[in-house]
Write a protein that holds these residues in place. Sequence first.
Motif, PDB file in Angstrom:
ATOM      1  N   THR A 130     106.041 101.248  65.803  1.00 47.36           N
ATOM      2  CA  THR A 130     105.574  99.909  66.181  1.00 47.36           C
ATOM      3  C   THR A 130     104.054  99.839  66.143  1.00 47.36           C
ATOM      4  N   LEU A 131     103.401 100.826  66.731  1.00 48.90           N
ATOM      5  CA  LEU A 131     101.941 100.841  66.754  1.00 48.90           C
ATOM      6  C   LEU A 131     101.366 100.980  65.348  1.00 48.90           C
ATOM      7  N   LEU A 132     101.988 101.812  64.540  1.00 44.87           N
ATOM      8  CA  LEU A 132     101.545 102.004  63.159  1.00 44.87           C
ATOM      9  C   LEU A 132     101.620 100.694  62.383  1.00 44.87           C
ATOM     10  N   SER A 133     102.713  99.973  62.536  1.00 47.13           N
ATOM     11  CA  SER A 133     102.882  98.696  61.825  1.00 47.13           C
ATOM     12  C   SER A 133     101.838  97.669  62.260  1.00 47.13           C
ATOM     13  N   MET A 134     101.612  97.557  63.554  1.00 44.36           N
ATOM     14  CA  MET A 134     100.724  96.513  64.073  1.00 44.36           C
ATOM     15  C   MET A 134      99.255  96.768  63.772  1.00 44.36           C
ATOM     16  N   PRO A 147      97.634  95.113  59.822  1.00 40.61           N
ATOM     17  CA  PRO A 147      96.768  94.594  60.886  1.00 40.61           C
ATOM     18  C   PRO A 147      96.413  93.122  60.706  1.00 40.61           C
ATOM     19  N   GLU A 148      96.577  92.613  59.478  1.00 39.00           N
ATOM     20  CA  GLU A 148      96.233  91.215  59.217  1.00 39.00           C
ATOM     21  C   GLU A 148      97.317  90.249  59.682  1.00 39.00           C
ATOM     22  N   ALA A 149      98.496  90.759  59.979  1.00 36.44           N
ATOM     23  CA  ALA A 149      99.609  89.892  60.402  1.00 36.44           C
ATOM     24  C   ALA A 149      99.323  89.284  61.774  1.00 36.44           C
ATOM     25  N   ASN A 150      99.934  88.155  62.011  1.00 38.09           N
ATOM     26  CA  ASN A 150      99.717  87.440  63.281  1.00 38.09           C
ATOM     27  C   ASN A 150     100.634  88.011  64.361  1.00 38.09           C
ATOM     28  N   TRP A 151     100.336  89.252  64.787  1.00 38.30           N
ATOM     29  CA  TRP A 151     101.199  89.938  65.745  1.00 38.30           C
ATOM     30  C   TRP A 151     101.030  89.352  67.148  1.00 38.30           C
ATOM     31  N   ARG A 152     102.130  89.243  67.858  1.00 38.38           N
ATOM     32  CA  ARG A 152     102.093  89.018  69.302  1.00 38.38           C
ATOM     33  C   ARG A 152     102.288  90.399  69.918  1.00 38.38           C
ATOM     34  N   TYR A 153     101.190  91.078  70.137  1.00 40.14           N
ATOM     35  CA  TYR A 153     101.221  92.509  70.419  1.00 40.14           C
ATOM     36  C   TYR A 153     102.103  92.874  71.614  1.00 40.14           C
ATOM     37  N   GLU A 154     101.872  92.236  72.721  1.00 42.17           N
ATOM     38  CA  GLU A 154     102.620  92.611  73.922  1.00 42.17           C
ATOM     39  C   GLU A 154     104.095  92.234  73.789  1.00 42.17           C
ATOM     40  N   GLU A 155     104.369  91.135  73.092  1.00 46.60           N
ATOM     41  CA  GLU A 155     105.768  90.768  72.851  1.00 46.60           C
ATOM     42  C   GLU A 155     106.455  91.822  71.991  1.00 46.60           C
ATOM     43  N   GLU A 156     105.746  92.330  70.975  1.00 47.55           N
ATOM     44  CA  GLU A 156     106.304  93.382  70.121  1.00 47.55           C
ATOM     45  C   GLU A 156     106.575  94.648  70.923  1.00 47.55           C
ATOM     46  N   MET A 157     105.678  94.962  71.847  1.00 48.91           N
ATOM     47  CA  MET A 157     105.891  96.138  72.683  1.00 48.91           C
ATOM     48  C   MET A 157     107.107  95.931  73.592  1.00 48.91           C
ATOM     49  N   GLU A 158     107.264  94.729  74.122  1.00 42.13           N
ATOM     50  CA  GLU A 158     108.423  94.451  74.976  1.00 42.13           C
ATOM     51  C   GLU A 158     109.721  94.584  74.182  1.00 42.13           C
ATOM     52  N   LEU A 159     109.727  94.111  72.938  1.00 39.36           N
ATOM     53  CA  LEU A 159     110.920  94.231  72.101  1.00 39.36           C
ATOM     54  C   LEU A 159     111.214  95.699  71.779  1.00 39.36           C
ATOM     55  N   THR A 160     110.161  96.465  71.562  1.00 34.46           N
ATOM     56  CA  THR A 160     110.325  97.898  71.296  1.00 34.46           C
ATOM     57  C   THR A 160     110.922  98.602  72.508  1.00 34.46           C
ATOM     58  N   ILE A 161     110.422  98.278  73.686  1.00 34.32           N
ATOM     59  CA  ILE A 161     110.952  98.856  74.928  1.00 34.32           C
ATOM     60  C   ILE A 161     112.425  98.484  75.094  1.00 34.32           C
ATOM     61  N   SER A 162     112.743  97.208  74.868  1.00 33.40           N
ATOM     62  CA  SER A 162     114.128  96.747  74.991  1.00 33.40           C
ATOM     63  C   SER A 162     115.043  97.470  74.010  1.00 33.40           C
ATOM     64  N   PHE A 163     114.559  97.662  72.789  1.00 32.55           N
ATOM     65  CA  PHE A 163     115.335  98.363  71.761  1.00 32.55           C
ATOM     66  C   PHE A 163     115.666  99.791  72.213  1.00 32.55           C
ATOM     67  N   LEU A 164     114.685 100.500  72.741  1.00 33.33           N
ATOM     68  CA  LEU A 164     114.899 101.868  73.197  1.00 33.33           C
ATOM     69  C   LEU A 164     115.819 101.919  74.408  1.00 33.33           C
ATOM     70  N   VAL A 165     115.568 101.063  75.393  1.00 28.55           N
ATOM     71  CA  VAL A 165     116.359 101.089  76.629  1.00 28.55           C
ATOM     72  C   VAL A 165     117.821 100.760  76.333  1.00 28.55           C
ATOM     73  N   ASN A 166     118.054  99.712  75.553  1.00 27.52           N
ATOM     74  CA  ASN A 166     119.440  99.323  75.247  1.00 27.52           C
ATOM     75  C   ASN A 166     120.110 100.308  74.295  1.00 27.52           C
ATOM     76  N   GLY A 167     119.343 100.850  73.361  1.00 22.99           N
ATOM     77  CA  GLY A 167     119.908 101.779  72.397  1.00 22.99           C
ATOM     78  C   GLY A 167     120.289 103.114  72.997  1.00 22.99           C
ATOM     79  N   LEU A 168     119.580 103.518  74.059  1.00 26.89           N
ATOM     80  CA  LEU A 168     119.842 104.823  74.675  1.00 26.89           C
ATOM     81  C   LEU A 168     120.661 104.718  75.967  1.00 26.89           C
ATOM     82  N   LYS A 169     120.980 103.502  76.367  1.00 31.03           N
ATOM     83  CA  LYS A 169     121.719 103.302  77.611  1.00 31.03           C
ATOM     84  C   LYS A 169     123.128 103.911  77.499  1.00 31.03           C
ATOM     85  N   LEU A 170     123.542 104.535  78.585  1.00 38.50           N
ATOM     86  CA  LEU A 170     124.895 105.071  78.644  1.00 38.50           C
ATOM     87  C   LEU A 170     125.894 103.924  78.786  1.00 38.50           C
TER      88      LEU A 170
END
Length: 218
Positions: free
Chosen positions: A185-189, A194-217
């Motif tokens: 995620t950090l590499l992409s942003m 870097p020229e893309a119109n990133w919503r940085y903190e939103e992207e980080m929240e989505l990344t966190i959600s992806f990890l938490v839900n993907g690894l949840k028992l």
Amino acid sequence: MTQNNSLKELLRLNTNDEKYSEKQLKILEAAIETFSEKGYAASSTNEIAKKAGVAEGTIFRHYKTKKELLLSIVTPLMTKLLGPFVAKDFAKEIFEVNYDNFEQFIRNLAFNRYEFVKNHSSVVKILIQEISFHDELKEPYIKLFQEHIFEKFKATIIKFQEAKEIVNWPPETIIRLIINTIAGTLLSMFLLRPEANWRYEEEMELTISFLVNGLKLK
């Protein structure tokens, strides 16, 4: 944080208490910009000197070779990321915290690295570009990760597995997935688009959600 203030912060991490003149800071700032844009191999000291507004000979009064100039830029970053003292601090900030749940852990880890890369994106780009070509950069990274980070990371993962919060996969696999996802995620942003119109903190929240839900028992 401005590029110049970011550079000064990294240089202050050197352990030899070397004092940098404004001319030397201009050389380093020009080198960061040039190496980041063109890569180390395609950059010349003449080009860096012109960008810094100094004679090429001035560079060689401070740095014997272009390689030494590169290392003078990246070494403080390696100290910040992985130096023994700082690595221990990083381990304490991330792995020696009492978390209520796995999501808190991932959030703390993700935003810790996000803030650092955001402040030092140009130098991080140089490190990523060059680490495969220079053993001086790669070997300390591997050694310090193994000595100061890996076991604490593994113990944290096992703790959440024992609490039945995350899947019972090999801890090494989970560590790899967490590192690759956050780093990707950090590499992409900051480096690939870097020229893309990133919503940085939103992207980080989505990344966190992806990890938490993907690894949840389940």
